[in-house]
Design a protein around this motif. Structure first.
Motif, PDB file in Angstrom:
ATOM      1  N   ALA A   1       4.021  -8.363 -14.411  1.00 27.66           N
ATOM      2  CA  ALA A   1       5.050  -9.024 -13.608  1.00 27.66           C
ATOM      3  C   ALA A   1       5.909  -7.972 -12.903  1.00 27.66           C
ATOM      4  CB  ALA A   1       5.932  -9.887 -14.492  1.00 27.66           C
ATOM      5  N   PRO A   2       6.330  -8.264 -11.678  1.00 23.99           N
ATOM      6  CA  PRO A   2       7.185  -7.294 -10.979  1.00 23.99           C
ATOM      7  C   PRO A   2       8.550  -7.210 -11.664  1.00 23.99           C
ATOM      8  CG  PRO A   2       7.005  -9.325  -9.727  1.00 23.99           C
ATOM      9  CD  PRO A   2       6.066  -9.450 -10.883  1.00 23.99           C
ATOM     10  N   PRO A   3       9.209  -6.064 -11.547  1.00 21.40           N
ATOM     11  CA  PRO A   3      10.529  -5.930 -12.169  1.00 21.40           C
ATOM     12  C   PRO A   3      11.553  -6.802 -11.461  1.00 21.40           C
ATOM     13  CG  PRO A   3       9.993  -3.970 -10.907  1.00 21.40           C
ATOM     14  CD  PRO A   3       8.775  -4.833 -10.908  1.00 21.40           C
TER      15      PRO A   3
ATOM     16  N   ALA B   1      13.790  -0.046 -12.331  1.00 21.06           N
ATOM     17  CA  ALA B   1      12.365   0.006 -11.990  1.00 21.06           C
ATOM     18  C   ALA B   1      12.132  -0.537 -10.577  1.00 21.06           C
ATOM     19  CB  ALA B   1      11.544  -0.777 -13.004  1.00 21.06           C
ATOM     20  N   TRP B   2      12.855  -1.595 -10.219  1.00 23.02           N
ATOM     21  CA  TRP B   2      12.727  -2.183  -8.887  1.00 23.02           C
ATOM     22  C   TRP B   2      13.193  -1.185  -7.824  1.00 23.02           C
ATOM     23  CZ3 TRP B   2      16.313  -3.471  -5.077  1.00 23.02           C
ATOM     24  CH2 TRP B   2      15.838  -4.275  -4.051  1.00 23.02           C
ATOM     25  N   LYS B   3      14.318  -0.500  -8.082  1.00 20.59           N
ATOM     26  CA  LYS B   3      14.840   0.488  -7.131  1.00 20.59           C
ATOM     27  C   LYS B   3      13.852   1.635  -6.951  1.00 20.59           C
ATOM     28  CE  LYS B   3      19.662  -0.494  -8.136  1.00 20.59           C
ATOM     29  NZ  LYS B   3      20.881  -0.006  -8.794  1.00 20.59           N
ATOM     30  N   LYS B   4      13.241   2.062  -8.053  1.00 22.79           N
ATOM     31  CA  LYS B   4      12.257   3.147  -7.986  1.00 22.79           C
ATOM     32  C   LYS B   4      11.059   2.712  -7.137  1.00 22.79           C
ATOM     33  CE  LYS B   4       9.375   6.022 -10.928  1.00 22.79           C
ATOM     34  NZ  LYS B   4       8.859   6.237 -12.274  1.00 22.79           N
TER      35      LYS B   4
END
Length: 102
Positions: free
Chosen positions: A23-25, A31-34
């Protein structure tokens, strides 16, 4: 007493909803920002993300070739920089026995 133990077993064995590993963060997480930083730095990944989100893939460069008549008429009225009036200094500088503001 036996009933309480059975109930606690049932409650502990019940399946809790879990997040799948692929699943996407969550948006805004580290993690999403990275991931966003990686996508923004790679044109191929940026193009794939745009397609997935329903946008037309682009080079990311806009030339402003399609300028409206209103923009052309009011171009001279655009304030490009904010220049504030400089306040006079609250001190005086003396060079070789003379003040510089004289």
């Amino acid at each position: 007493m036996k009933l309480k133990r059975e109930m606690s077993k049932i409650m502990s064995n019940s399946k809790k909803p879990t997040v799948p590993s692929n699943a996407p963060p969550k948006e805004g997480s580290s993690a999403w920002k990275k991931n966003e930083k990686t996508i923004a730095s790679n044109p191929a990944l940026r193009q794939l993300r745009d397609i997935q989100q329903g946008f037309k893939p682009s080079s990311g460069i806009t030339t402003g070739g399609d300028v409206s008549p209103e923009y052309k008429e009011n171009y001279d009225k655009i304030v490009w920089t904010k220049r504030e009036e400089a306040d006079k200094p609250k001190f005086r500088t003396k060079i070789n026995g003379k003040y510089t503001d004289e």
